[in-house]
Design a protein around this motif. Structure first.
Motif, short mmCIF file in Angstrom:
data_model
loop_
_atom_site.label_atom_id
_atom_site.label_comp_id
_atom_site.label_asym_id
_atom_site.label_seq_id
_atom_site.Cartn_x
_atom_site.Cartn_y
_atom_site.Cartn_z
N VAL A 3 0.83 -1.21 0.00
CA VAL A 3 0.00 0.00 0.00
C VAL A 3 0.86 1.25 0.00
CG1 VAL A 3 -1.66 1.32 1.38
CG2 VAL A 3 -1.99 -1.13 1.04
N ASP A 4 1.96 1.23 0.75
CA ASP A 4 2.85 2.40 0.80
C ASP A 4 3.48 2.72 -0.55
OD1 ASP A 4 2.32 2.74 3.48
OD2 ASP A 4 4.07 1.58 4.15
N ALA A 5 3.62 1.68 -1.40
CA ALA A 5 4.32 1.88 -2.68
C ALA A 5 3.39 2.13 -3.85
CB ALA A 5 5.19 0.65 -2.98
N ILE A 6 2.06 2.16 -3.63
CA ILE A 6 1.12 2.28 -4.76
C ILE A 6 1.29 3.60 -5.51
CG2 ILE A 6 -1.32 2.60 -5.31
CD1 ILE A 6 -2.00 0.42 -3.36
N GLN A 7 1.29 4.71 -4.79
CA GLN A 7 1.36 6.01 -5.45
C GLN A 7 2.70 6.19 -6.16
OE1 GLN A 7 -1.26 8.29 -5.61
NE2 GLN A 7 0.10 9.15 -7.19
N GLY A 8 3.79 5.79 -5.50
CA GLY A 8 5.11 5.90 -6.14
C GLY A 8 5.22 5.00 -7.36
N ALA A 9 4.59 3.81 -7.30
CA ALA A 9 4.61 2.91 -8.45
C ALA A 9 3.80 3.49 -9.60
CB ALA A 9 4.05 1.54 -8.05
N SER A 10 2.70 4.14 -9.28
CA SER A 10 1.89 4.77 -10.33
C SER A 10 2.67 5.86 -11.04
CB SER A 10 0.61 5.35 -9.71
OG SER A 10 -0.13 6.07 -10.65
N ASP A 11 3.43 6.64 -10.29
CA ASP A 11 4.22 7.72 -10.90
C ASP A 11 5.39 7.17 -11.71
OD1 ASP A 11 2.51 9.49 -9.67
OD2 ASP A 11 3.79 9.74 -7.90
N SER A 12 6.07 6.15 -11.17
CA SER A 12 7.26 5.64 -11.86
C SER A 12 6.91 4.82 -13.10
CB SER A 12 8.09 4.77 -10.89
OG SER A 12 7.33 3.65 -10.45
N MET A 13 5.77 4.10 -13.07
CA MET A 13 5.38 3.27 -14.21
C MET A 13 4.41 3.96 -15.16
SD MET A 13 5.02 -0.57 -12.56
CE MET A 13 3.70 -0.13 -11.42
N ASN A 14 4.06 5.23 -14.87
CA ASN A 14 3.09 5.99 -15.70
C ASN A 14 1.79 5.20 -15.90
OD1 ASN A 14 4.82 8.23 -16.09
ND2 ASN A 14 5.90 7.14 -17.73
N MET A 15 1.31 4.67 -14.80
CA MET A 15 0.11 3.84 -14.83
C MET A 15 -0.92 4.43 -13.87
SD MET A 15 -0.02 -0.28 -14.19
CE MET A 15 1.24 -0.53 -15.45
N PRO A 16 -2.17 4.55 -14.28
CA PRO A 16 -3.17 5.15 -13.39
C PRO A 16 -3.35 4.34 -12.11
CG PRO A 16 -4.02 5.00 -15.64
CD PRO A 16 -2.75 4.21 -15.60
N VAL A 17 -3.57 5.06 -11.01
CA VAL A 17 -3.83 4.39 -9.73
C VAL A 17 -5.11 3.55 -9.83
CG1 VAL A 17 -4.30 4.75 -7.28
CG2 VAL A 17 -2.63 6.19 -8.45
N ALA A 18 -6.08 4.02 -10.62
CA ALA A 18 -7.32 3.27 -10.79
C ALA A 18 -7.06 1.90 -11.41
CB ALA A 18 -8.30 4.06 -11.65
N PHE A 19 -6.16 1.85 -12.40
CA PHE A 19 -5.84 0.56 -13.03
C PHE A 19 -5.12 -0.36 -12.04
CE2 PHE A 19 -3.04 -2.23 -15.49
CZ PHE A 19 -3.94 -2.80 -16.36
N ILE A 20 -4.20 0.20 -11.27
CA ILE A 20 -3.49 -0.61 -10.28
C ILE A 20 -4.47 -1.16 -9.24
CG2 ILE A 20 -1.80 -0.52 -8.40
CD1 ILE A 20 -0.22 1.47 -10.05
N SER A 21 -5.39 -0.30 -8.79
CA SER A 21 -6.31 -0.69 -7.72
C SER A 21 -7.37 -1.66 -8.20
CB SER A 21 -6.97 0.55 -7.12
OG SER A 21 -6.01 1.46 -6.63
N VAL A 22 -7.91 -1.43 -9.39
CA VAL A 22 -9.04 -2.24 -9.88
C VAL A 22 -8.58 -3.53 -10.54
CG1 VAL A 22 -11.06 -2.24 -11.41
CG2 VAL A 22 -10.47 -0.19 -10.14
N ILE A 23 -7.43 -3.52 -11.19
CA ILE A 23 -7.01 -4.68 -11.98
C ILE A 23 -5.87 -5.45 -11.32
CG2 ILE A 23 -6.19 -5.45 -14.23
CD1 ILE A 23 -9.03 -4.24 -14.22
N LEU A 24 -4.75 -4.79 -11.00
CA LEU A 24 -3.57 -5.52 -10.53
C LEU A 24 -3.75 -6.08 -9.12
CD1 LEU A 24 -0.63 -3.32 -11.90
CD2 LEU A 24 -1.70 -5.34 -12.91
N LEU A 25 -4.20 -5.24 -8.18
CA LEU A 25 -4.36 -5.73 -6.80
C LEU A 25 -5.35 -6.89 -6.69
CD1 LEU A 25 -4.31 -2.43 -4.66
CD2 LEU A 25 -2.47 -4.08 -5.04
N PRO A 26 -6.53 -6.83 -7.31
CA PRO A 26 -7.46 -7.96 -7.19
C PRO A 26 -6.97 -9.24 -7.84
CG PRO A 26 -8.64 -5.98 -7.82
CD PRO A 26 -7.19 -5.68 -7.96
N ILE A 27 -6.19 -9.14 -8.92
CA ILE A 27 -5.67 -10.36 -9.54
C ILE A 27 -4.79 -11.12 -8.56
CG2 ILE A 27 -4.06 -11.21 -11.29
CD1 ILE A 27 -5.22 -9.23 -13.24
N VAL A 28 -3.99 -10.38 -7.79
CA VAL A 28 -3.14 -11.01 -6.77
C VAL A 28 -4.00 -11.52 -5.62
CG1 VAL A 28 -1.33 -10.58 -5.09
CG2 VAL A 28 -1.14 -9.65 -7.38
N GLY A 29 -4.92 -10.69 -5.16
CA GLY A 29 -5.75 -11.09 -4.02
C GLY A 29 -6.66 -12.26 -4.34
#
Length: 432
Positions: free
Chosen positions: A298-324
């Motif tokens: 969770v601490d790295a989500i915003q920094g990962a969004s900035d470094s990978m140029n990927m929307p936080v919405a995509f990370i939250s809705v797609i990447l996190l649930p696939i792992v969970g």
């Protein structure tokens, strides 16, 4: 005479040691018998310890070494090291994400082992509950950090992932393996879950409509108050559903399993690989380790969004649930390939129902306790996506049959949803 006396003395000398050694031999034999009497308890205690050690090593091997996915377990400690040694949030996020994946899958496996001792209905409920433990832990950490949109989007993504990706892959794989026949499932139980999902959509829809139509009585307060009231109602509805499922009408959820019980040959091959208490212990250990990694993730989500140029919405809705949802994904596909679609639906649709009717309202109540303004306003784009998804899945389930084409359609629908969130910008900041 002397020779006779010497013989007598020699005889007496021989008799004396003979008489003196005889009682000592008796004492030694008595001591040997006494030791022989005590030894079985010591041997049994040693054998008990040996059995415990062997069972513990066997349990460690089965849970942490045997599965091929456990190759990814070292990524968790690597993510923690990178968090303290470097400030590259993208790498920390990636390694945390990969490190949680095998833990989520192993959590589902251990829950499945525990289901051997609890029965199929309670086992399916446990599988759905601990399958969602990863999402709950991540959500509580994000809520504590004030990342309300991450909580909302990750929980929404879990529902979408379970209903489209997990169920689609299960239908597809089951249909390919059993392509020569039609797979059936309990239509009545599926429709009950569909009704609960529509109720959850209603609970999420009204706060969003109230917000975007600007018809609140008290601006900024009515929406939050409605969300908390609706959350309490949804929790009551889910508790009633559990009572209905487990106590009131359990036959509704097991009607299609009765003819399959005659196939004893297939069921005899399946047995628990670990004991009940070992499963409970592993549940505690894996949940604790997932909670630790979730904090770094969770601490790295915003920094990962900035470094990978990927929307936080995509990370939250797609990447996190696939792992969970790794646990649900693996178990749902496995049961579908074994032609046990009722358990597959209990895992995939049951998990979506539990997130929408329990986890989301629970997070609203927890945010209320923490003083965080967590509400049910998931924004119009997210709510509309959920509404359409529930309708599509409800139409797929109303026939009571599945095939690989239905699974393929669900997977393709999920790809459309993923692409939509990749180009979606969260408007929450502009609205606030």
């Amino acid at each position: 005479m002397e020779s006779i006396e010497e013989k007598v003395d020699l005889g007496s000398d021989e008799e004396i040691p003979f008489n003196s050694t005889q009682p000592t031999n008796k004492k030694q034999s008595f001591n040997f018998e006494a030791n022989h009497v005590i030894s079985p308890s010591k041997v049994s205690s040693l054998s008990g310890l040996r059995k415990m050690q062997i069972s513990l090593l066997k349990s460690i091997y089965i849970v942490l070494i045997k599965a091929k996915i456990n190759v990814l377990l070292p990524f968790g400690p690597i993510a923690i090291m990178l968090h303290y040694l470097s400030k590259k949030h993208g790498l920390v996020f990636f390694f945390s994400l990969v490190g949680i994946t095998p833990l989520a899958e192993r959590l589902g496996y251990v829950t499945e082992q525990l289901a051997f001792f609890t029965g199929p209905t309670v086992g399916g409920l446990l599988n759905a509950t601990f399958g969602n433990a990863t999402e709950m832990i991540i959500s509580i950490y994000a809520l504590k950090n004030g990342m309300i949109r991450v909580v909302q989007q990750s929980l929404l993504g879990s529902i979408l992932s379970n209903m489209l990706l997990v169920l689609g892959c299960a239908f597809f794989c089951g249909g390919v393996v059993h392509h020569q026949k039609v797979q059936n499932f309990n239509k009545a139980a599926a429709l009950v879950n569909s009704g609960l999902l529509l109720m959850a959509v209603m609970g999420l829809l009204f706060p969003a409509v109230l917000h975007f139509t600007h018809t609140e009585v008290h601006k900024g307060k009515s929406e939050l108050a409605l969300s908390r009231f609706s959350s309490c109602i949804m929790l009551i509805a889910y508790a009633s559903y559990l009572f209905f499922q487990l106590k009131s009408q359990p036959s509704l959820y097991g009607s299609l399993d009765e003819p399959r019980e005659n196939n004893e040959n297939s069921d005899e091959d399946e047995a628990a690989e670990i004991t009940q208490w070992e499963a409970i212990g592993w549940l505690a250990v894996l949940t604790l380790w997932i909670s630790v990694l979730s904090g770094y993730l969770v601490d790295a989500i915003q920094g990962a969004s900035d470094s990978m140029n990927m929307p936080v919405a995509f990370i939250s809705v797609i990447l996190l649930p696939i792992v969970g949802n790794a646990a649900e994904h693996a178990s749902a596909i496995m049961f579908a390939m074994k032609d046990k679609l009722d358990i597959t639906l209990g895992v995939a649709i049951g998990s979506s129902t539990q997130i929408s009717m329990f986890v989301i309202p629970f997070c609203v109540i927890v945010g209320w306790i923490m003083g965080k303004p967590m509400d049910l306003n998931f924004q119009l784009f997210e709510t509309a996506t959920l509404f359409i998804t529930v309708l599509v899945v409800a139409f797929m389930l109303q026939e009571g049959k599945s095939n690989y084409f239905k699974g393929l359609m669900l997977i393709l629908c999920y790809l459309i949803v993923a692409a939509s969130f990749f180009v979606h910008i969260d408007p929450s900041n502009d609205d606030d």
